[in-house]
Each structure stands twice: as C-alpha cells, then as structure tokens.
Design a protein around this motif. Structure first.
Motif, short mmCIF file in Angstrom:
data_model
loop_
_atom_site.label_atom_id
_atom_site.label_comp_id
_atom_site.label_asym_id
_atom_site.label_seq_id
_atom_site.Cartn_x
_atom_site.Cartn_y
_atom_site.Cartn_z
N ALA A 102 0.86 -1.18 0.00
CA ALA A 102 0.00 0.00 0.00
C ALA A 102 0.90 1.23 0.00
CB ALA A 102 -0.90 0.00 1.23
N HIS A 103 0.59 2.17 -0.88
CA HIS A 103 1.27 3.46 -0.89
C HIS A 103 0.44 4.41 -0.03
CE1 HIS A 103 3.93 2.77 -4.47
NE2 HIS A 103 3.01 1.85 -4.71
N VAL A 104 1.04 4.97 1.00
CA VAL A 104 0.39 5.99 1.81
C VAL A 104 1.03 7.32 1.44
CG1 VAL A 104 -0.11 6.82 4.14
CG2 VAL A 104 0.08 4.35 3.70
N LEU A 105 0.21 8.22 0.90
CA LEU A 105 0.69 9.55 0.52
C LEU A 105 -0.01 10.55 1.42
CD1 LEU A 105 0.05 7.99 -2.60
CD2 LEU A 105 1.98 9.54 -2.83
N THR A 106 0.79 11.38 2.09
CA THR A 106 0.24 12.34 3.04
C THR A 106 1.30 13.40 3.32
OG1 THR A 106 -0.94 12.55 5.15
CG2 THR A 106 0.91 11.01 5.10
N GLY A 107 1.06 14.22 4.32
CA GLY A 107 2.03 15.22 4.73
C GLY A 107 1.83 16.58 4.09
N GLU A 108 0.88 16.67 3.16
CA GLU A 108 0.61 17.93 2.46
C GLU A 108 -0.74 17.79 1.76
OE1 GLU A 108 3.40 18.43 -0.81
OE2 GLU A 108 3.46 16.26 -1.10
N VAL A 109 -1.27 18.90 1.29
CA VAL A 109 -2.49 18.85 0.49
C VAL A 109 -2.13 18.22 -0.83
CG1 VAL A 109 -4.27 20.22 -0.63
CG2 VAL A 109 -3.44 20.90 1.64
N LEU A 110 -2.86 17.17 -1.22
CA LEU A 110 -2.57 16.44 -2.43
C LEU A 110 -3.44 16.92 -3.58
CD1 LEU A 110 -2.41 12.87 -0.85
CD2 LEU A 110 -0.48 14.32 -1.48
N ALA A 111 -2.83 17.06 -4.75
CA ALA A 111 -3.59 17.42 -5.95
C ALA A 111 -4.47 16.24 -6.35
CB ALA A 111 -2.66 17.80 -7.08
N GLU A 112 -5.48 16.53 -7.13
CA GLU A 112 -6.39 15.45 -7.55
C GLU A 112 -5.72 14.42 -8.39
OE1 GLU A 112 -10.20 16.62 -8.99
OE2 GLU A 112 -10.16 18.37 -7.68
#
Length: 112
Positions: A102-112
């Motif tokens: 699983a890729h967890v992407l976080t830490g900032e506002v993510l673009a669509e």
C-alpha cells in the motif's frame, strides 16, 4: 510474478536490504518510499508474501484491514489524518514489485 526468494520487499523485511523503517509489528512492515510522490510517501507491506491486494484480501482479510489501520495511524502522525491509500495491481497498473504494498501519501495537500 516474482519468486518469493528473489522478492525485493521480502529482502527489505528480512533486513537484507536497508530501508527507512516507519512502522513494524509481527505481521506488517512500513518504510519510506525511495522515490516519494508526496511529502510523506510510505509503503506498507505484509510480512507474509502475497503478490497482489486481491490475493491478500482472499487469503488474509484481517491483514488487509490492519494495513488500512496502519495507514491511518501514519497519516494521523504526519498530517492530521488526511491521506491517499493506493494499491497498484498488475504491471499495466504500475505494480513493479509483486509483493502487495500500500502506498500511503500524506504530509501535504494532495492534488487530484
């Protein structure tokens, strides 16, 4: 599909290849992605080898649920609980290591 004995993530879990560990318990290992696509990009893998998320869901749904909980915990610590969780399944969908992750992407506002 990769042979378990030649699996990159199995070698990372075993400590044969270095990684930046983010989380570990008896069944799960999480580490920083070496090519991050967000400020925080963590890969979460079950210690038991399954090639795809579908295989994991069929054989160990409790571990799949646990991975989602670990993702939430990482996001809670890194970015007020907001995160994107991605499983690539199959080469044509971008899966390059055939040990489910699983890729967890976080830490900032993510673009669509």
């Amino acid at each position: 599909m990769s042979d378990v004995g030649d699996c990159l993530f199995c070698k990372i879990i075993a400590g044969e290849i270095p990684s930046k560990k983010v989380y570990e318990d008896d069944s799960t290992y999480a580490f920083a992605d070496i090519q991050p696509k967000a400020k925080v990009h963590v890969l979460i893998v079950p210690k038991r080898h399954y090639a795809t998320v579908a295989e994991l869901a069929q054989n160990d749904p409790a571990e799949l649920s646990h991975i989602v909980g670990v993702a939430k915990s990482i996001a809670d610590d890194a970015f007020h609980g907001a995160y994107r969780l991605v499983f690539n399944t199959g080469e044509d969908a971008g899966q390059s290591v055939f040990h489910v992750h699983a890729h967890v992407l976080t830490g900032e506002v993510l673009a669509e």
